[in-house]
Design an enzyme around this catalytic site. Structure first.
Site, PDB file in Angstrom:
ATOM      1  N   ASP A  42       0.809  -1.121   0.007  1.00  0.00           N
ATOM      2  CA  ASP A  42      -0.033  -0.022  -0.066  1.00  0.00           C
ATOM      3  C   ASP A  42       0.936   1.195  -0.202  1.00  0.00           C
ATOM      4  O   ASP A  42       0.490   2.306  -0.837  1.00  0.00           O
ATOM      5  CB  ASP A  42      -0.905   0.024   1.124  1.00  0.00           C
ATOM      6  N   TYR A  45       2.324   1.817  -3.318  1.00  0.00           N
ATOM      7  CA  TYR A  45       1.392   2.364  -4.318  1.00  0.00           C
ATOM      8  C   TYR A  45       0.898   3.806  -4.170  1.00  0.00           C
ATOM      9  O   TYR A  45       1.077   4.663  -5.240  1.00  0.00           O
ATOM     10  CB  TYR A  45      -0.084   1.374  -4.097  1.00  0.00           C
ATOM     11  N   ASP A  46       0.891   4.204  -2.858  1.00  0.00           N
ATOM     12  CA  ASP A  46       0.655   5.589  -2.608  1.00  0.00           C
ATOM     13  C   ASP A  46       1.822   6.323  -3.166  1.00  0.00           C
ATOM     14  O   ASP A  46       1.631   7.533  -3.518  1.00  0.00           O
ATOM     15  CB  ASP A  46       0.389   5.792  -0.936  1.00  0.00           C
ATOM     16  N   SER A  85     -13.705   8.375  -3.376  1.00  0.00           N
ATOM     17  CA  SER A  85     -12.582   7.906  -2.479  1.00  0.00           C
ATOM     18  C   SER A  85     -12.178   9.050  -1.599  1.00  0.00           C
ATOM     19  O   SER A  85     -12.800  10.162  -1.518  1.00  0.00           O
ATOM     20  CB  SER A  85     -11.350   7.128  -3.286  1.00  0.00           C
ATOM     21  N   ILE A  86     -11.212   9.014  -0.790  1.00  0.00           N
ATOM     22  CA  ILE A  86     -10.711  10.231   0.004  1.00  0.00           C
ATOM     23  C   ILE A  86      -9.084  10.248   0.055  1.00  0.00           C
ATOM     24  O   ILE A  86      -8.442   9.165  -0.239  1.00  0.00           O
ATOM     25  CB  ILE A  86     -11.009   9.886   1.387  1.00  0.00           C
ATOM     26  N   LYS A 155     -10.818   2.697   9.216  1.00  0.00           N
ATOM     27  CA  LYS A 155     -10.798   2.887   7.786  1.00  0.00           C
ATOM     28  C   LYS A 155     -11.082   1.168   7.399  1.00  0.00           C
ATOM     29  O   LYS A 155      -9.893   0.423   7.434  1.00  0.00           O
ATOM     30  CB  LYS A 155      -9.837   3.531   7.103  1.00  0.00           C
ATOM     31  N   GLU A 211     -18.916  -0.582   3.324  1.00  0.00           N
ATOM     32  CA  GLU A 211     -18.150  -1.570   2.981  1.00  0.00           C
ATOM     33  C   GLU A 211     -18.709  -3.077   3.056  1.00  0.00           C
ATOM     34  O   GLU A 211     -19.300  -3.339   4.119  1.00  0.00           O
ATOM     35  CB  GLU A 211     -16.519  -1.414   3.636  1.00  0.00           C
ATOM     36  N   CYS A 440      20.760 -20.133 -15.116  1.00  0.00           N
ATOM     37  CA  CYS A 440      19.492 -20.193 -14.889  1.00  0.00           C
ATOM     38  C   CYS A 440      18.838 -21.563 -14.327  1.00  0.00           C
ATOM     39  O   CYS A 440      18.976 -22.565 -14.789  1.00  0.00           O
ATOM     40  CB  CYS A 440      18.444 -20.205 -16.261  1.00  0.00           C
ATOM     41  N   CYS A 443      16.433 -23.462 -17.025  1.00  0.00           N
ATOM     42  CA  CYS A 443      16.983 -24.067 -18.381  1.00  0.00           C
ATOM     43  C   CYS A 443      18.482 -24.176 -18.345  1.00  0.00           C
ATOM     44  O   CYS A 443      19.111 -24.843 -19.286  1.00  0.00           O
ATOM     45  CB  CYS A 443      16.558 -23.365 -19.391  1.00  0.00           C
TER      46      CYS A 443
END
Length: 720
Positions: A42, A45-46, A85-86, A155, A211, A440, A443
């Protein structure tokens, strides 16, 4: 010029990543980076959204509640007012996060600022009834707020929904969509959700919003039931809820999902008997009998206590919503951006810190992904995170390991991003030179270190284009993007290891004997083939019927939109948005394949690096693409009555926005998500918002769906 180009490329990259993550979030699946496959927390992402806000505040991505690209064909509920949203106070640095909150408090607490002396605020000059946050300051001044000005409530980490009641009866229910307006209709499904009454004790008309969640106690029962049935367990309650409510074919199956509803607001109620958020919550619970998330007077020092109390809750939360308590004052503060669909200025979300553990690495395992990148996974003794025992976590890429000097024996900081998959965020002690494998793990080809998308992203890669691990992941990406469902990685791996599938075209050559030679049973083989040929409801057909359907499907080419086929190839940094841009520009797949790098660069949404990658992929894989085109037919944009016309749809439509966009596209028109000088018509629905305002400024005609139908009719029959 070079700096501007670099910034433009970064903006496009951020928009692509955020849209990808928002889509995964709405689907209820783990949110992973589209390029690295690493889970995104999160906080990360923010941070991506903050960076985009800094580089391009006018990005169209901020015009909607979410950038999800998920398109749903189900009926829609038009949310009025929009279900938004907020804003968030979220940052990896706690001090920065606190300053974000203090800035909001200063702007939202007009009475406190008005009562303070002119000029600088001094603690000994403040009115006696104001609360001062001890030891904290913002912009060189004490942090103060009025004691009754704000409220705080947990929240919820669930799925947002709006319930609509008319004269006390439930008439419709819709999930929150990307635009905040056209939500998926789940009226039939919510009748099986705990806490959603079909009839209220009062004959009122309103929208109750909240929600959908799966309580932790119920989630344990869900997991136990799935385990007993031999089904795959769910990642977490939020993901389970997102998928569980979308039982569009069989709404009654929702009852098995153990989903509950908790309200957090009431909208569109005439003459409400309350004036504050706290009063509204009490009235909803006591008078309507609906469970409501409990608000309390806000005190800054209580935030940590609320976070510490999270383990005692029976539902998942990821922060605290702080808002102006008096509803009239909250409304007068307005919204960010669009006055109809923007996020309210009277609320902010304080995000909790992610739980962290510090284990010692006992071993490191290496895994090859579909693009050839080899990712390290740290193995350690069990540690407790987000209610589960964790023994492994990704180490991201070679650059991360080198910068942090992570090796076996290092003590690392581990967080459970999104409460799903653990990831390493740093090193605490025991640093040492990391040892990368020379070959690898899949392979055995000799590995290489190469620069990634940024200067810090050094990647360990397998250069072998025929690597089995890359092939399996790439083939799975092709199937899922093409629209195939019901054929997972394990089945694809079985076919690859059985020597029957190596290219995209091999899927369409596969027959029953081939699949069974890979070790699948007759039924498993038929279901796999039915998935490849996209036969509906194969599990409800007997083997003979399924065999006939497969034989029939194999006789015709699979038709797919050009952009979708392009995205299915899995070319790095060139997904759906690039595919649509190329389709709009070149109109045919042959033209795209023949384009030079310079011609590709001239296409909007395609930067120089992406153009080079696309050109190289198409040239290197020309023979395989030719082979695939024997079985698949890319559909170029259609021509018709609306050819040459560009439309933008804005607002809510009872049939859903996608219904009208498809109608326009079938007649040769093009649809865009934003208004520009190239737009010929803006089709406005309910709460069209800022797009209508922009269209007016640009002199673009604004019509509704009735006007659009009349236009099509007039073009179809010019004689009238």
């Amino acid at each position: 010029m070079a700096k501007a180009t670099k910034q433009s490329d970064r903006v496009q990259t951020l928009e692509r990543i955020i849209a990808h993550l928002d889509t995964q979030y709405e689907q209820g699946i783990a949110c992973t980076h589209p390029d690295t496959g690493v889970l995104v927390s999160d906080g990360e992402y923010d941070a991506l959204r903050r960076e985009l806000q800094t580089l391009n505040p006018q990005s169209t991505l901020f015009e909607t509640a979410t950038a999800s690209q998920l398109e749903s064909a189900v009926a829609k509920v038009v949310h009025h007012p929009p279900l938004t949203s907020i804003e968030k106070a979220s940052h990896e640095d706690l001090a920065v996060q606190q300053q974000m909150l203090f800035k909001w408090l200063r702007g939202a607490d007009a009475p406190a600022v008005a009562e303070a002396p002119a000029g600088e605020l001094f603690a000994d000059a403040l009115p006696d009834d104001l609360i001062t946050v001890a030891g904290m300051s913002y912009d060189g001044q004490p942090v103060v707020y009025s004691p009754d000005r704000f409220y705080a409530a947990y929240k919820l980490d669930g799925v947002a929904i709006a319930l609509y009641y008319e004269q006390g009866k439930l008439v419709r229910a819709g999930l929150r969509p990307r635009d905040g307006i056209n939500g998926e209709d789940v009226t039939a499904q919510v009748r099986y959700v705990a806490g959603v009454p079909e009839k209220l004790p009062k004959k009122i008309t309103c929208s109750i919003r909240g929600e959908l969640i799966c309580k932790l106690s119920d989630f344990e029962k869900v997991q136990a039931e799935l385990a007993d049935e031999g089904e795959k367990l769910r990642a977490n309650p939020r993901n389970h809820t997102a998928g569980g409510i979308r039982q569009f074919k069989n709404p009654e199956k929702t009852a098995r999902m153990r989903i509950s509803f908790i309200a957090y607001t009431i909208e569109a109620l005439d003459h409400p008997p309350y004036k504050t958020e706290i009063e509204r919550a009490r009235w909803c619970q006591e008078t309507l009998g609906i469970n409501y998330i409990e608000p309390q007077p806000f005190r800054f020092e209580n935030l940590q206590a609320m976070e510490d109390a999270v383990p005692t809750l029976d539902f998942e939360v990821d922060g605290v919503v702080i808002g102006v308590n008096t509803l009239e004052d909250q409304e007068q503060l307005g919204r960010h951006g669009d006055p109809r669909t923007g996020n309210p200025k009277g609320k902010i979300a304080w995000k909790f810190r992610e739980e962290e553990a510090t284990p010692v690495i006992r071993d490191i395992q290496w895994q090859t992904g579909r693009t050839g990148k080899i990712v390290a996974v740290a193995i350690f003794d069990p540690v407790r995170l987000a209610g589960t025992n964790v023994t492994r976590a990704t180490l991201h890429n070679a650059g991360f390991m080198l910068r942090n000097q992570i090796t076996i024996g290092s003590t690392i900081a581990v967080r459970k991003a999104g409460k799903i998959i653990p990831k390493v965020t740093g090193v605490i002690a025991g640093q040492g030179e990391p040892q990368f494998p020379d070959h690898c793990p899949a392979c055995k080809a000799k590995t290489q270190l190469q620069q990634g998308g940024t200067e810090e992203m050094l990647e360990l890669v397998c250069p072998n284009p025929d690597c089995s691990a890359q092939n399996v992941h790439g083939l799975c990406h092709y199937l899922s993007t093409f629209g195939v469902v019901g054929l997972g990685e394990s089945r694809v791996r079985t076919m690859v290891e059985g020597g029957k599938v190596a290219t995209h075209a091999d899927f369409y050559r596969l027959d029953l004997d081939d699949a069974m030679e890979c070790g699948l049973t007759e039924r498993q083989s038929l279901l796999a083939l039915a998935a490849i040929h996209m036969i509906p409801a194969p599990d409800k057909k007997e083997n003979n019927e399924l065999g006939i359907a497969i034989a029939t499907a194999r006789q015709t080419k699979k038709q797919v939109p050009l952009w979708q086929l392009f995205a299915a190839f899995g070319i790095e940094a060139a997904g759906k948005s690039a595919g649509k841009a190329l389709e709009d520009h070149f109109s045919s797949f042959d033209a795209i394949r023949a384009a030079t790098v310079q011609q590709l660069i001239e296409v909007g949404d395609v930067g120089e690096k992406t153009a080079e990658t696309v050109s190289s992929y198409l040239a290197t894989n020309a023979a395989a693409i030719d082979d695939l085109l024997n079985y698949v037919e890319p559909q170029s944009p259609k021509t018709g009555l609306l050819t040459g016309k560009n439309f933008c749809f804005s607002g809510g439509f009872p049939e859903g926005k996608r219904h009208w966009e498809q109608r326009v596209e079938e007649l040769g028109g093009k649809c865009s998500g934003s208004v520009s000088k190239k737009t010929h018509y803006l089709v406005a629905g309910t709460a069209s918002g800022s797009k209508s305002e922009k269209a007016e400024k640009l002199g673009i005609p604004i019509i509704d769906t009735d006007d659009l139908q009349k236009m099509i009719q007039a073009m179809s029959d010019p004689t009238g």
